[in-house]
Scaffold this motif. Structure first.
Motif, PDB file in Angstrom:
ATOM      1  N   ILE A   1      53.699  28.993  16.155  1.00 39.57           N
ATOM      2  CA  ILE A   1      54.301  27.679  15.480  1.00 39.57           C
ATOM      3  C   ILE A   1      54.660  27.736  13.962  1.00 39.57           C
ATOM      4  CG2 ILE A   1      54.054  25.143  14.923  1.00 39.57           C
ATOM      5  CD1 ILE A   1      52.122  25.201  17.401  1.00 39.57           C
TER       6      ILE A   1
ATOM      7  N   ASN B   1      53.959  26.441  11.229  1.00 39.50           N
ATOM      8  CA  ASN B   1      54.406  25.276  10.510  1.00 39.50           C
ATOM      9  C   ASN B   1      52.999  24.413  10.609  1.00 39.50           C
ATOM     10  OD1 ASN B   1      55.405  22.936   9.782  1.00 39.50           O
ATOM     11  ND2 ASN B   1      57.267  23.328  10.344  1.00 39.50           N
ATOM     12  N   ASP B   2      52.259  24.391   9.507  1.00 43.55           N
ATOM     13  CA  ASP B   2      51.059  23.634   9.672  1.00 43.55           C
ATOM     14  C   ASP B   2      51.356  22.222   9.933  1.00 43.55           C
ATOM     15  OD1 ASP B   2      49.221  25.597  10.044  1.00 43.55           O
ATOM     16  OD2 ASP B   2      48.276  25.462   8.055  1.00 43.55           O
ATOM     17  N   LYS B   3      52.349  21.737   9.140  1.00 46.49           N
ATOM     18  CA  LYS B   3      52.762  20.325   9.383  1.00 46.49           C
ATOM     19  C   LYS B   3      53.032  19.993  10.953  1.00 46.49           C
ATOM     20  CE  LYS B   3      55.822  16.739   7.567  1.00 46.49           C
ATOM     21  NZ  LYS B   3      57.210  16.398   6.648  1.00 46.49           N
ATOM     22  N   LYS B   4      53.716  20.679  11.539  1.00 48.74           N
ATOM     23  CA  LYS B   4      54.110  20.607  12.971  1.00 48.74           C
ATOM     24  C   LYS B   4      52.783  20.947  13.802  1.00 48.74           C
ATOM     25  CE  LYS B   4      57.452  21.850  16.331  1.00 48.74           C
ATOM     26  NZ  LYS B   4      58.537  22.844  16.705  1.00 48.74           N
TER      27      LYS B   4
ATOM     28  N   ARG C   1      48.633  28.721  16.586  1.00 47.68           N
ATOM     29  CA  ARG C   1      49.190  28.076  15.201  1.00 47.68           C
ATOM     30  C   ARG C   1      49.985  29.083  14.754  1.00 47.68           C
ATOM     31  NH1 ARG C   1      44.666  27.024  10.939  1.00 47.68           N
ATOM     32  NH2 ARG C   1      45.969  26.032   9.077  1.00 47.68           N
TER      33      ARG C   1
ATOM     34  N   LYS D   1      50.862  17.880  13.552  1.00 52.62           N
ATOM     35  CA  LYS D   1      51.502  16.571  14.200  1.00 52.62           C
ATOM     36  C   LYS D   1      50.997  16.681  15.709  1.00 52.62           C
ATOM     37  CE  LYS D   1      55.985  14.416  15.299  1.00 52.62           C
ATOM     38  NZ  LYS D   1      57.303  14.608  15.186  1.00 52.62           N
ATOM     39  N   ILE D   2      51.026  18.023  16.167  1.00 54.70           N
ATOM     40  CA  ILE D   2      50.626  18.111  17.677  1.00 54.70           C
ATOM     41  C   ILE D   2      49.114  17.911  17.895  1.00 54.70           C
ATOM     42  CG2 ILE D   2      50.118  19.933  19.308  1.00 54.70           C
ATOM     43  CD1 ILE D   2      52.556  21.464  18.308  1.00 54.70           C
TER      44      ILE D   2
ATOM     45  N   GLU E   1      55.725  19.730  22.733  1.00 53.14           N
ATOM     46  CA  GLU E   1      55.729  19.343  21.246  1.00 53.14           C
ATOM     47  C   GLU E   1      56.139  20.540  20.590  1.00 53.14           C
ATOM     48  OE1 GLU E   1      55.705  15.974  20.402  1.00 53.14           O
ATOM     49  OE2 GLU E   1      55.807  15.604  22.666  1.00 53.14           O
ATOM     50  N   ALA E   2      55.644  21.536  20.646  1.00 51.99           N
ATOM     51  CA  ALA E   2      55.897  22.904  20.038  1.00 51.99           C
ATOM     52  C   ALA E   2      57.315  23.450  20.178  1.00 51.99           C
ATOM     53  CB  ALA E   2      55.000  23.992  20.260  1.00 51.99           C
TER      54      ALA E   2
END
Length: 564
Positions: free
Chosen positions: A436, A438-441, A433, A444-445, A470-471
């Motif tokens: 990535i 980006n907590d929105k992304k 996490r 979404k994952i 997806e990441a």
């Protein structure tokens, strides 16, 4: 379990048992005993399993509460793709009495925990296209008794504090075939759900999975309770619980509309339950935000008080946390955040998404259940108390990691890996996490996992591949490092003149986990991209003069070492 709060010693005993509730099967440092044919029959999809697919179970069980025996019938609706000699699982000492299809009875013989049933004598009669059919299995016996459920499996023949019967079952790991005949492999769930019918004395109530569809008063002073699950369900979570219960309910306005919340508790715990179970709507708020809609709206959500600590029985979560916050009154993270919510409600409910909706085909990949569900505790804390609180919780639970053996077990023999699938697996996801970033992304994952693998059985590799795709980041070596080795990456660094050199050690080839770092005299973080090879970061004169140490962001689960 109910005497936990009597003294500190028992508290430590229960905590120890929780940490080791999966059998400590060895992998790297402690070799397994040799696997047997029975292990292969139990853990693989062999010739006796491959030609049929379970559609539905209609299971009736009648426990004898005095003799601690059971008898029952399982109507197994299935798709037949040319079965001849099939494998029906029913573990010793349980006995299969008869098997038939309505038109005839089949011959069978026992091989340990497996019955081989002759379905078609004439191989020339094999089907060219799959055909739906139902076979019925009659069974009885004295099932294995659980001595310290839920850390071992079996029937639990307890009494409540008023000496009323308090009976249930746990079967994770050992499998549902320890008490009823079935195709006992996680890869084959009954696609159309299951009905569980439980016959008990009139003075008691019996609770199963899903929704109550019938209560039938019988002539001999007993009652038949029928419960139905409309969704696919893993075998080990089909569970009866019998007690002197009371029931209350509420409706939750969820992402997919009204969701029924039902609670079955011992009568003298009613007021405690009404207060404690306020954590359920809070759980649903957090998890529907992070994971997407609750996966079993048709079957409802239910908490059932149990004679053991708890278990993720689908749409009938077993609850035995003694109406205390935390884990039996303790905080597994040591941060204080874990004392603000009921551990069993949060953790076991998280399994509705990871474990029940998304189920690993092989128990070797149980990290798919436990790592995500462990991380659900962090996400619940994050949602209700803020990111700082969630981060502190995730970092705090690292003290429970043992690094004793690989998280992934051995495939095809029903052997899971280290209990590090909980805390270490959760911290692996926490590290991912951070990368990535980006907590929105990230959210979404998580939603995408729930949609893509909704009500499906999966391999761990499928889950890894989805996250990587997806990441848009290659986490393959990160998964290999944390799931398939016991080594924790170590960032080594050294200072020479105005240069800092750094590299990873104790890592799989090609390991690359980016890190956020800062120097001890600085407030601003910067990213570095360590590998196994030495890299150099040029320090400006101010940084070099004031340098007192390197601080890696604690949300990354690695070790750091300064070397001369």
């Amino acid at each position: 379990m109910l005497s936990y709060h009597h003294n500190r010693y028992k508290k430590l005993v229960y905590l120890f048992c929780f940490l080791f509730h999966q059998p400590l099967w060895a992998q790297e440092k402690i070799p397994y005993p040799p696997f047997t044919k029975q292990d292969t029959l139990r853990g693989s999809v062999g010739p006796g399993r491959i030609l049929w697919d379970v559609l539905h179970y209609d299971l009736t069980v009648e426990p004898d509460l005095l003799q601690e025996t059971i008898k029952g019938i399982n109507h197994i609706r299935l798709m037949d793709s040319g079965m001849t000699l099939i494998q029906i699982d029913l573990q010793e000492p349980m006995l299969l009495d008869s098997v038939g299809d309505g038109a005839s009875r089949f011959s069978f013989y026992r091989e340990g925990n497996v019955y081989w049933v002759q379905i078609n004598e004439n191989k020339a009669a094999l089907l060219t296209t799959p055909k739906e059919r139902t076979i019925t299995a009659w069974f009885h016996g004295k099932p294995k008794k659980a001595l310290r459920a839920p850390w071992d499996n079996g029937w639990i023949w307890n009494k409540d504090s008023l000496q009323n019967p308090f009976v249930s079952v746990t079967a994770q790991g050992m499998g549902a075939s320890m008490w009823y005949p079935c195709k006992d492999h996680q890869s084959d769930e009954p696609d159309l759900g299951a009905i569980l019918r439980i016959r008990v004395p009139d003075s008691l109530q019996a609770v199963g999975n899903g929704k109550l569809i019938a209560i039938e008063k019988l002539n001999n002073g007993s009652t038949l309770y029928s419960w139905e699950v409309k969704n696919p369900i893993n075998n080990y979570t089909i569970i009866p619980t019998i007690a002197k219960f009371v029931h209350f309910s509420e409706i939750y306005a969820g992402k997919n509309g009204p969701l029924s919340l039902d609670y079955w508790v011992l009568a003298y715990h009613l007021e405690k339950a009404k207060k404690q179970f306020t954590d359920v709507p809070r759980m649903l708020q957090a998890f529907e935000y992070w994971f997407g809609p609750y996966p079993f709206y048709e079957d409802g959500y239910k908490l059932v008080e149990s004679p053991h600590l708890g278990m993720e029985h689908q749409s009938a979560t077993a609850y035995g946390n003694e109406y205390m916050k935390g884990y039996l009154g303790s905080d597994l993270s040591g941060t204080g955040w874990g004392l603000l919510w009921d551990f069993i409600i949060i953790h076991e409910s998280g399994h509705e998404w990871f474990g029940n909706s998304i189920t690993s085909k092989d128990i070797a990949d149980m990290w798919v259940h436990e790592s995500f569900t462990n991380y659900s505790e962090t996400l619940f804390t994050d949602y209700h108390y803020g990111k700082k609180a969630g981060n502190e919780y995730a970092i705090g639970i690292r003290k429970n990691i043992s690094n004793d053996r690989n998280i992934i077990g051995y495939y095809g023999v029903n052997k899971s890996g280290s209990i590090d699938m909980y805390y270490k697996g959760g911290n692996m996801l926490h590290s991912i996490r951070q990368v990535i970033n980006n907590d929105k992304k990230f959210r979404k994952i998580l939603h995408g996992l729930g949609k893509t693998f909704y009500h499906r059985t999966v391999t761990g590799k499928e889950i890894e591949g989805y996250i990587i795709k997806e990441a848009g980041i290659d986490f393959s070596t990160v998964f290999d490092q944390y799931l398939r080795t016991t080594n924790i990456p170590e960032l080594q660094y050294k200072i020479s003149d105005n240069r800092m050199q750094y590299r990873y050690t104790e890592v799989v080839p090609g390991f690359h986990l980016p890190l956020k770092i800062k120097f001890s005299d600085q407030q601003k973080e910067t990213w570095i991209y360590p590998t196994e090879n030495w890299q150099t970061l040029v320090l400006n004169k101010k940084k070099r003069k004031n340098f007192k140490g390197l601080l890696v962001n604690k949300n990354f689960y690695i070790y750091t070492k300064a070397i001369p």
